[in-house]
Structure formats: C-alpha cells, structure tokens
Design a protein around this motif. Structure first.
Motif, PDB file in Angstrom:
ATOM      1  N   TYR A  21       0.851  -1.188   0.000  1.00 41.79           N
ATOM      2  CA  TYR A  21       0.000   0.000   0.000  1.00 41.79           C
ATOM      3  C   TYR A  21       0.887   1.237   0.000  1.00 41.79           C
ATOM      4  O   TYR A  21       2.083   1.172   0.298  1.00 41.79           O
ATOM      5  N   GLU A  22       0.301   2.376  -0.343  1.00 45.51           N
ATOM      6  CA  GLU A  22       1.024   3.638  -0.344  1.00 45.51           C
ATOM      7  C   GLU A  22       0.895   4.306   1.022  1.00 45.51           C
ATOM      8  O   GLU A  22      -0.180   4.285   1.624  1.00 45.51           O
ATOM      9  N   PRO A  23       1.970   4.902   1.534  1.00 47.94           N
ATOM     10  CA  PRO A  23       1.868   5.588   2.828  1.00 47.94           C
ATOM     11  C   PRO A  23       0.832   6.701   2.770  1.00 47.94           C
ATOM     12  O   PRO A  23       0.628   7.327   1.723  1.00 47.94           O
ATOM     13  N   THR A  24       0.191   6.952   3.892  1.00 50.58           N
ATOM     14  CA  THR A  24      -0.908   7.912   3.938  1.00 50.58           C
ATOM     15  C   THR A  24      -0.453   9.324   4.280  1.00 50.58           C
ATOM     16  O   THR A  24      -1.262  10.256   4.281  1.00 50.58           O
ATOM     17  N   ALA A  25       0.825   9.492   4.594  1.00 47.99           N
ATOM     18  CA  ALA A  25       1.396  10.803   4.938  1.00 47.99           C
ATOM     19  C   ALA A  25       2.899  10.705   4.715  1.00 47.99           C
ATOM     20  O   ALA A  25       3.442   9.606   4.555  1.00 47.99           O
ATOM     21  N   PRO A  26       3.608  11.832   4.682  1.00 55.21           N
ATOM     22  CA  PRO A  26       5.071  11.763   4.575  1.00 55.21           C
ATOM     23  C   PRO A  26       5.646  10.875   5.683  1.00 55.21           C
ATOM     24  O   PRO A  26       5.218  10.951   6.832  1.00 55.21           O
ATOM     25  N   TRP A  27       6.615  10.038   5.326  1.00 52.36           N
ATOM     26  CA  TRP A  27       7.127   9.036   6.261  1.00 52.36           C
ATOM     27  C   TRP A  27       8.504   9.370   6.820  1.00 52.36           C
ATOM     28  O   TRP A  27       8.970   8.724   7.766  1.00 52.36           O
ATOM     29  N   GLN A  28       9.181  10.358   6.267  1.00 49.50           N
ATOM     30  CA  GLN A  28      10.557  10.640   6.654  1.00 49.50           C
ATOM     31  C   GLN A  28      10.667  10.912   8.156  1.00 49.50           C
ATOM     32  O   GLN A  28       9.902  11.690   8.718  1.00 49.50           O
ATOM     33  N   ASP A  29      11.625  10.245   8.778  1.00 47.16           N
ATOM     34  CA  ASP A  29      11.959  10.418  10.195  1.00 47.16           C
ATOM     35  C   ASP A  29      10.839   9.953  11.124  1.00 47.16           C
ATOM     36  O   ASP A  29      10.807  10.321  12.297  1.00 47.16           O
ATOM     37  N   LYS A  30       9.912   9.141  10.596  1.00 50.11           N
ATOM     38  CA  LYS A  30       8.843   8.608  11.441  1.00 50.11           C
ATOM     39  C   LYS A  30       9.141   7.159  11.824  1.00 50.11           C
ATOM     40  O   LYS A  30      10.143   6.586  11.429  1.00 50.11           O
ATOM     41  N   TRP A  31       8.244   6.570  12.593  1.00 49.01           N
ATOM     42  CA  TRP A  31       8.482   5.248  13.162  1.00 49.01           C
ATOM     43  C   TRP A  31       8.070   4.119  12.226  1.00 49.01           C
ATOM     44  O   TRP A  31       7.127   4.245  11.445  1.00 49.01           O
ATOM     45  N   ARG A  32       8.784   3.018  12.360  1.00 52.01           N
ATOM     46  CA  ARG A  32       8.351   1.754  11.773  1.00 52.01           C
ATOM     47  C   ARG A  32       7.269   1.131  12.658  1.00 52.01           C
ATOM     48  O   ARG A  32       7.254   1.334  13.877  1.00 52.01           O
ATOM     49  N   SER A  33       6.408   0.317  12.043  1.00 53.13           N
ATOM     50  CA  SER A  33       5.379  -0.362  12.842  1.00 53.13           C
ATOM     51  C   SER A  33       6.003  -1.337  13.828  1.00 53.13           C
ATOM     52  O   SER A  33       5.391  -1.669  14.854  1.00 53.13           O
ATOM     53  N   ALA A  34       7.223  -1.790  13.551  1.00 56.38           N
ATOM     54  CA  ALA A  34       7.892  -2.729  14.454  1.00 56.38           C
ATOM     55  C   ALA A  34       8.049  -2.159  15.858  1.00 56.38           C
ATOM     56  O   ALA A  34       8.164  -2.920  16.830  1.00 56.38           O
ATOM     57  N   ASN A  35       8.035  -0.832  15.995  1.00 54.11           N
ATOM     58  CA  ASN A  35       8.165  -0.244  17.327  1.00 54.11           C
ATOM     59  C   ASN A  35       7.011  -0.643  18.240  1.00 54.11           C
ATOM     60  O   ASN A  35       7.181  -0.735  19.463  1.00 54.11           O
TER      61      ASN A  35
END
Length: 286
Positions: A21-35
């Motif tokens: 799927y495509e990200p729903t917002a800019p992802w730079q410097d954000k968290w992975r779901s693994a957190n």
C-alpha cells in the motif's frame, strides 16, 4: 530493553497479508510499525532474545517481510509471526528456510511438506521458545480455497503427528462488498441476531478500511479490519481495553505513526445473550 526504529528509504509498506500500500502521509523520520511490537515486548517483560529472533528473521527472509501480530487474550500479551510467499511450490520463503534461520536459538520438532501448495504459515512465539524451554511443535499452514467467489484460505495446524483443520478465511473489499460482509457475519452458529446487532461485530468505527476478512474457527468467528488509520487503531486499543502503556504509546506518538495503515481483528462468540470477545490482535511488519 528499549528499542525504537525510524523509517528509511529502503522500507516497504505492506499490510498483514503482505499486500503493498502507499503511505498515507510523509514518512521521513517517522516510526516503523515494528516499534509497536518492540514496545509490547518491553511491557510484557519479554526475554531479550525476542529481539535477537527479529534480527535472525530479517537476515533470513529480508527486512519488512515478516508480519507480526500482538495478541491480547485473557489479560495476557502473546505474539504470532506470519511468513508469506504467494509463489506457493516455487516459494523462496519456505518453512524449512525460516526454521533453519531461527536455529539454534529456536528448535523445531515439526516440518512442512514443501510439496504442499501453502502460501503462508505462522508460528506462535513466546519467551519459552527463545529460551529453549520448548520447541516449535506446531505450524499453522495456510492454503488456497479454489472455487470461492472471493479470495479465501484454509488453515491447518501441522504437528509431528499430522495435520488438522483449523480455520476458514474469506476476504472482502470493504466498500464494494458491504452486503456480502453482513450476510457472511449473519450466517453463523456463533451469534444470535435476536440478541446482538451486527454493528457490534461490523464496527462502524472500523469498517471504513481497505479489506475485511471474516473467519470461521472451531469455537469462534473472527473479523479483521485491514487498512485502518492510526486514529482507528487508537479506538480499537481503547475499546478492547488493552494495557494502558500500549495504548498510551500510540496516542503519544500519533504523529510518528500516521503514515502507516494498520490491521486489527477479534474473535467472538455468544455467551448467553451477550457477545463475548475471546481474543484480539493488531499487526505490522519487520
């Protein structure tokens, strides 16, 4: 052990079926779901070797190719890992490869027949497994269900003594198949429509998503909402009264998690004239 990871330009975006799927917002410097998975380890006081297993699996099948599930049942946190390869008998991410990659940290007494047409398998994960106090003695193997009008799968539990039928799964487009979803929920021995409104299962707060999966299990039915937003995830965790630290992490870090879509589900059955939720879970990748 506290561990947090940030997105990189090499990260992939997959749901719990390993569909992109495509990200729903800019992802730079954000968290992975693994957190969210790592935080559940911390809150459950899990063995540090759980983190070692994550790295072994990344090395074995590649980053972002393992689906994790955090389960909440009976007041306890549990985990399950899922491995997909839709090439079936031409698969590269086989059970044999995964089990070999987990060794010697994790031992196994069961194998899958690689001639079977499975497209996914899953393993129950816990402290005892990574501590060497138990081995993998059961693998959940998923195969297709040809002839179904919608995407469908069948799950078998495979043990050293053989295979037994576990669950049936049916996947519906959340927008186009709403009538089919309601009919499928209603056609069940697990609910009493005279006592329960279907909206208690087909939750209005969650149904605005990408895909809905309905499952028939031995003692319960189950509904999964795939492709929900972080705000819907927050609703889900609060509604089902997950441990406060798990809920707070998502609430406090909403802006670090709003680029991702999430998947959630719950098992249900009737208990007298009330709907009882036996187990629930939320999912991501590492």
């Amino acid at each position: 052990m506290t561990r947090r990871e940030r997105m990189t330009d090499r990260d992939l975006f997959f749901n719990y079926c390993l569909w992109a799927y495509e990200p729903t917002a800019p992802w730079q410097d954000k968290w992975r779901s693994a957190n969210l998975l790592f935080h559940s380890f911390e809150q459950a006081g899990a063995d540090d070797r759980m983190f070692d297993l994550v790295e072994r699996l990344r090395e074995t099948v590649g980053p972002s190719m393992t689906v994790w599930g955090v389960k909440w049942a009976g007041g306890k946190i549990g985990w399950e890992y899922y491995f997909y390869d839709y090439r079936r008998r031409e698969r590269e991410r086989s059970a044999a490869k995964v089990l070999q990659g987990m060794a010697p940290l994790v031992r196994s007494t069961v194998r899958l027949n690689e001639n079977h047409h499975y497209f996914m398998f899953s393993l129950d994960i816990d402290d005892a497994l990574v501590a060497g106090d138990r081995s993998v003695d059961e693998i959940h193997m998923y195969i297709g269900n040809p002839g179904s009008d919608v995407s469908s799968g069948i799950c078998y539990a495979v043990t050293p003594t053989g295979a037994r039928l576990e669950n049936f799964y049916f996947f519906f487009d959340a927008r186009r198949h709403r009538e089919d979803i309601l009919n499928k929920i209603a056609c069940s021995a697990q609910i009493d429509q005279g006592a329960v409104e279907l909206g208690e299962i087909y939750r209005p707060e969650l149904r605005d998503c990408r895909t809905i999966c309905l499952a028939n299990k031995k003692r319960t039915d189950c509904i999964y909402f795939s492709g929900i937003t972080v705000d819907q995830l927050i609703f889900f965790l609060n509604w089902l009264d997950y441990p406060r630290p798990l809920r707070s992490l998502v609430e406090r870090n909403r802006s670090r998690l709003d680029h991702l879509l999430y998947d959630v589900g719950f098992d249900y059955r009737m208990e007298g004239d009330r709907l009882r939720i036996e187990k629930s879970g939320y999912y991501g990748i590492f």
